[in-house]
Design an enzyme around this catalytic site. Structure first.
Site, PDB file in Angstrom:
ATOM      1  N   GLY A   1       0.823  -1.212   0.000  1.00 54.28           N
ATOM      2  CA  GLY A   1       0.000   0.000   0.000  1.00 54.28           C
ATOM      3  C   GLY A   1       0.852   1.256   0.000  1.00 54.28           C
ATOM      4  O   GLY A   1       0.489   2.272   0.611  1.00 54.28           O
ATOM      5  N   ALA A   2       1.981   1.210  -0.723  1.00 61.01           N
ATOM      6  CA  ALA A   2       2.906   2.359  -0.733  1.00 61.01           C
ATOM      7  C   ALA A   2       2.493   3.412  -1.747  1.00 61.01           C
ATOM      8  O   ALA A   2       3.255   4.340  -2.004  1.00 61.01           O
ATOM      9  CB  ALA A   2       4.328   1.880  -1.005  1.00 61.01           C
TER      10      ALA A   2
ATOM     11  N   GLY B   1      -1.543   7.477   1.177  1.00 62.26           N
ATOM     12  CA  GLY B   1      -1.716   7.545   2.621  1.00 62.26           C
ATOM     13  C   GLY B   1      -0.465   7.234   3.431  1.00 62.26           C
ATOM     14  O   GLY B   1       0.635   7.723   3.152  1.00 62.26           O
TER      15      GLY B   1
ATOM     16  N   GLY C   1       1.283   4.570   3.650  1.00 58.14           N
ATOM     17  CA  GLY C   1       2.335   3.837   2.936  1.00 58.14           C
ATOM     18  C   GLY C   1       3.337   4.776   2.276  1.00 58.14           C
ATOM     19  O   GLY C   1       4.545   4.499   2.247  1.00 58.14           O
TER      20      GLY C   1
ATOM     21  N   SER D   1      -5.366  -1.485  14.009  1.00 61.83           N
ATOM     22  CA  SER D   1      -6.161  -0.290  14.330  1.00 61.83           C
ATOM     23  C   SER D   1      -6.827  -0.532  15.675  1.00 61.83           C
ATOM     24  O   SER D   1      -7.162  -1.688  16.010  1.00 61.83           O
ATOM     25  CB  SER D   1      -7.246  -0.096  13.259  1.00 61.83           C
ATOM     26  OG  SER D   1      -8.278   0.734  13.756  1.00 61.83           O
TER      27      SER D   1
ATOM     28  N   TYR E   1     -14.708  -4.006   8.462  1.00 59.26           N
ATOM     29  CA  TYR E   1     -13.356  -3.416   8.571  1.00 59.26           C
ATOM     30  C   TYR E   1     -12.763  -3.747   9.946  1.00 59.26           C
ATOM     31  O   TYR E   1     -11.618  -4.202  10.060  1.00 59.26           O
ATOM     32  CB  TYR E   1     -13.414  -1.898   8.367  1.00 59.26           C
ATOM     33  CG  TYR E   1     -12.081  -1.222   8.618  1.00 59.26           C
ATOM     34  CD1 TYR E   1     -11.009  -1.414   7.752  1.00 59.26           C
ATOM     35  CD2 TYR E   1     -11.885  -0.421   9.755  1.00 59.26           C
ATOM     36  CE1 TYR E   1      -9.775  -0.815   7.997  1.00 59.26           C
ATOM     37  CE2 TYR E   1     -10.651   0.177   9.999  1.00 59.26           C
ATOM     38  CZ  TYR E   1      -9.606  -0.019   9.118  1.00 59.26           C
ATOM     39  OH  TYR E   1      -8.383   0.560   9.360  1.00 59.26           O
TER      40      TYR E   1
HETATM   41  N1  LIG Z   1      -5.995   6.303   8.257  1.00 55.53           N
HETATM   42  C1  LIG Z   1      -6.292   5.923   9.484  1.00 55.53           C
HETATM   43  O1  LIG Z   1      -6.817   6.702  10.306  1.00 55.53           O
HETATM   44  C2  LIG Z   1      -5.987   4.520   9.924  1.00 55.53           C
HETATM   45  C3  LIG Z   1      -6.280   4.170  11.256  1.00 55.53           C
HETATM   46  C4  LIG Z   1      -5.962   2.881  11.693  1.00 55.53           C
HETATM   47  C5  LIG Z   1      -5.375   1.986  10.822  1.00 55.53           C
HETATM   48  N2  LIG Z   1      -5.120   2.337   9.543  1.00 55.53           N
HETATM   49  C6  LIG Z   1      -4.503   1.326   8.656  1.00 55.53           C
HETATM   50  O2  LIG Z   1      -3.439   1.920   7.939  1.00 55.53           O
HETATM   51  C7  LIG Z   1      -3.210   1.186   6.732  1.00 55.53           C
HETATM   52  C8  LIG Z   1      -3.017   2.157   5.571  1.00 55.53           C
HETATM   53  O3  LIG Z   1      -4.228   2.842   5.330  1.00 55.53           O
HETATM   54  P1  LIG Z   1      -4.305   4.373   4.884  1.00 55.53           P
HETATM   55  O4  LIG Z   1      -5.037   5.094   5.953  1.00 55.53           O
HETATM   56  O5  LIG Z   1      -2.983   4.847   4.449  1.00 55.53           O
HETATM   57  O6  LIG Z   1      -5.334   4.256   3.648  1.00 55.53           O
HETATM   58  P2  LIG Z   1      -5.144   4.533   2.099  1.00 55.53           P
HETATM   59  O7  LIG Z   1      -4.613   5.903   1.881  1.00 55.53           O
HETATM   60  O8  LIG Z   1      -6.449   4.178   1.474  1.00 55.53           O
HETATM   61  O9  LIG Z   1      -4.012   3.505   1.674  1.00 55.53           O
HETATM   62  C9  LIG Z   1      -4.280   2.129   1.547  1.00 55.53           C
HETATM   63  C10 LIG Z   1      -3.295   1.528   0.578  1.00 55.53           C
HETATM   64  O10 LIG Z   1      -3.577   0.141   0.416  1.00 55.53           O
HETATM   65  C11 LIG Z   1      -3.612  -0.138  -0.968  1.00 55.53           C
HETATM   66  N3  LIG Z   1      -4.469  -1.276  -1.294  1.00 55.53           N
HETATM   67  C12 LIG Z   1      -5.821  -1.370  -1.151  1.00 55.53           C
HETATM   68  N4  LIG Z   1      -6.251  -2.552  -1.634  1.00 55.53           N
HETATM   69  C13 LIG Z   1      -5.161  -3.208  -2.085  1.00 55.53           C
HETATM   70  C14 LIG Z   1      -4.961  -4.460  -2.704  1.00 55.53           C
HETATM   71  N5  LIG Z   1      -5.977  -5.299  -2.990  1.00 55.53           N
HETATM   72  N6  LIG Z   1      -3.711  -4.827  -3.044  1.00 55.53           N
HETATM   73  C15 LIG Z   1      -2.661  -4.000  -2.796  1.00 55.53           C
HETATM   74  N7  LIG Z   1      -2.782  -2.796  -2.218  1.00 55.53           N
HETATM   75  C16 LIG Z   1      -4.027  -2.401  -1.867  1.00 55.53           C
HETATM   76  C17 LIG Z   1      -4.138   1.143  -1.618  1.00 55.53           C
HETATM   77  O11 LIG Z   1      -3.841   1.156  -3.001  1.00 55.53           O
HETATM   78  P3  LIG Z   1      -4.393   2.328  -3.971  1.00 55.53           P
HETATM   79  O12 LIG Z   1      -3.403   3.461  -3.800  1.00 55.53           O
HETATM   80  O13 LIG Z   1      -4.330   1.703  -5.313  1.00 55.53           O
HETATM   81  O14 LIG Z   1      -5.765   2.670  -3.512  1.00 55.53           O
HETATM   82  C18 LIG Z   1      -3.382   2.178  -0.815  1.00 55.53           C
HETATM   83  O15 LIG Z   1      -2.077   2.339  -1.319  1.00 55.53           O
HETATM   84  C19 LIG Z   1      -4.407   0.244   6.586  1.00 55.53           C
HETATM   85  O16 LIG Z   1      -4.006  -1.047   6.990  1.00 55.53           O
HETATM   86  C20 LIG Z   1      -5.429   0.802   7.563  1.00 55.53           C
HETATM   87  O17 LIG Z   1      -6.285  -0.193   8.054  1.00 55.53           O
HETATM   88  C21 LIG Z   1      -5.407   3.588   9.066  1.00 55.53           C
END
Ligand SMILES: NC(=O)c1ccc[n+]([C@@H]2O[C@H](COP(=O)([O-])OP(=O)(O)OC[C@H]3O[C@@H](n4cnc5c(N)ncnc54)[C@H](OP(=O)(O)O)[C@@H]3O)[C@@H](O)[C@H]2O)c1
Length: 305
Positions: A24-25, A28, A30, A148, A173
């Protein structure tokens, strides 16, 4: 062990010679994880489902850090064939299981599993299993799974992985995050029992403004936005606990490494887990089902001398 540390991203040491896989780099957290690691000399393999998007991010990061050692490789965590192809030929020291989806409408993976559980947990289960042997030979090897605080709301029904009986986007989720925690803790137990040098850590960013809720129903997005106005941390700071877990050998396993209190600069805290996450029987049953569904059996081993 103290339950917090004053460590900040400014303390992130030189990572020259170490290779990190970050799923997920392409957006967000990543991107922020990749940026910090690359700025400290790490080689980062950006594991992304959209390589066009990944290339754009790599270009942006290279503009900031011209010597950044970044490789974009395709993986779709929902598609286990691509996970196998990705794992072939990758030799990391650290795997950061970060990618994921959140709050999406019900949909199934090719294996018939609800898509959030399949992406966030099963894809990472398979990737970890396929990379574990090579991680074992790494320098201070670690698997960091991004969970999370919402894991507490998860309800894992191993007899209904398709979520036919009950489905809510937010509930599914939370369940996928519970599965992340159960997996990370069970992996830790197995690695330690085998005397493996690989460490399994669990970290979370608190709340950060990313695209994770892009598919959430409008009402949930409004609540998220309002809460976010108060609680959300800048993305570059929110990744502090994840970077700490990925680079500090003193980071504790078996704890939820988080960012500390909202509205303050993130400093890693070490929370104990509670509820279903601490049920070892549920963890072993999830492990067996995950091995069955992915065809990947994770067998920790000690390195051959
Ligand atoms: N943001 C928060 O407040 C929060 C809080 C707690 C935990 N988290 C955790 O943090 C992690 C990162 O999330 P984020 O907040 O940075 O969200 P994000 O910006 O939506 O990033 C998620 C990343 O995962 C990738 N992804 C989604 N489906 C995929 C698949 N099938 N195969 C490969 N890559 C895939 C996305 O790719 P695309 O770029 O192509 O969409 C994106 O790069 C997640 O595990 C989330 O549960 C986030």
């Amino acid at each position: 062990m103290p339950d917090t540390t004053t460590w900040s991203v400014a303390d992130l040491g030189d990572q020259t010679g170490r290779t990190f896989v970050v799923t997920g780099a392409s957006s967000g957290l990543g991107v922020a994880i990749t940026r910090h690691l690359a700025a400290r000399g790490a080689r980062v393999i950006m594991a992304v489902r959209d390589t066009g998007k990944g290339d754009l991010v790599r270009g942006r990061l290279r503009a900031e850090h011209p010597r950044a050692d970044l490789e974009v490789r395709h993986v779709d965590l929902l598609d286990l064939d691509t996970v196998r192809r990705f794992a072939d030929g990758v030799t990391p020291d650290v795997l950061v299981n970060n990618g994921g989806i959140g709050t999406v409408p019900r949909r199934l993976s090719p294996q018939g599993v609800e898509s959030q559980l399949a992406t966030n947990h099963l894809g990472h289960f398979a990737l970890t299993g396929l990379l574990l042997d090579r991680l074992t030979a790494g320098r201070d090897p670690a698997v960091v799974t991004v969970a999370s605080g919402l894991y507490r709301l998860g309800r894992l029904d191993l007899d209904d992985l398709a979520a036919e009986r009950r489905y809510s986007p937010g509930g599914a989720y939370a369940t996928s995050k519970l599965a992340n925690v159960l997996f990370g803790l069970e992996l830790d137990r197995r690695l330690r029992a085998a005397g493996s040098p690989v460490r399994s850590l669990l970290a979370h960013p608190g709340m950060a403004k990313t695209d994770l809720d892009r598919s959430a129903p409008p009402s949930a997005r409004v609540v998220g936005t309002l809460l976010g106005l108060v609680l959300r941390q800048p993305i570059d700071d929110a990744v502090t606990p994840i970077l700490y877990a990925a680079t500090e050998t003193s980071a504790p396993t078996g704890r939820h490494i988080g960012p500390g209190r909202p509205l303050r600069r993130a400093r890693p805290t070490f929370e104990t887990f509670s509820g279903a996450a601490t049920d070892p029987d549920l963890a072993t049953r999830l492990w067996s089902r995950s091995a069955e569904l992915t065809g990947v059996d994770i067998a920790p081993a000690v390195p051959r001398r």
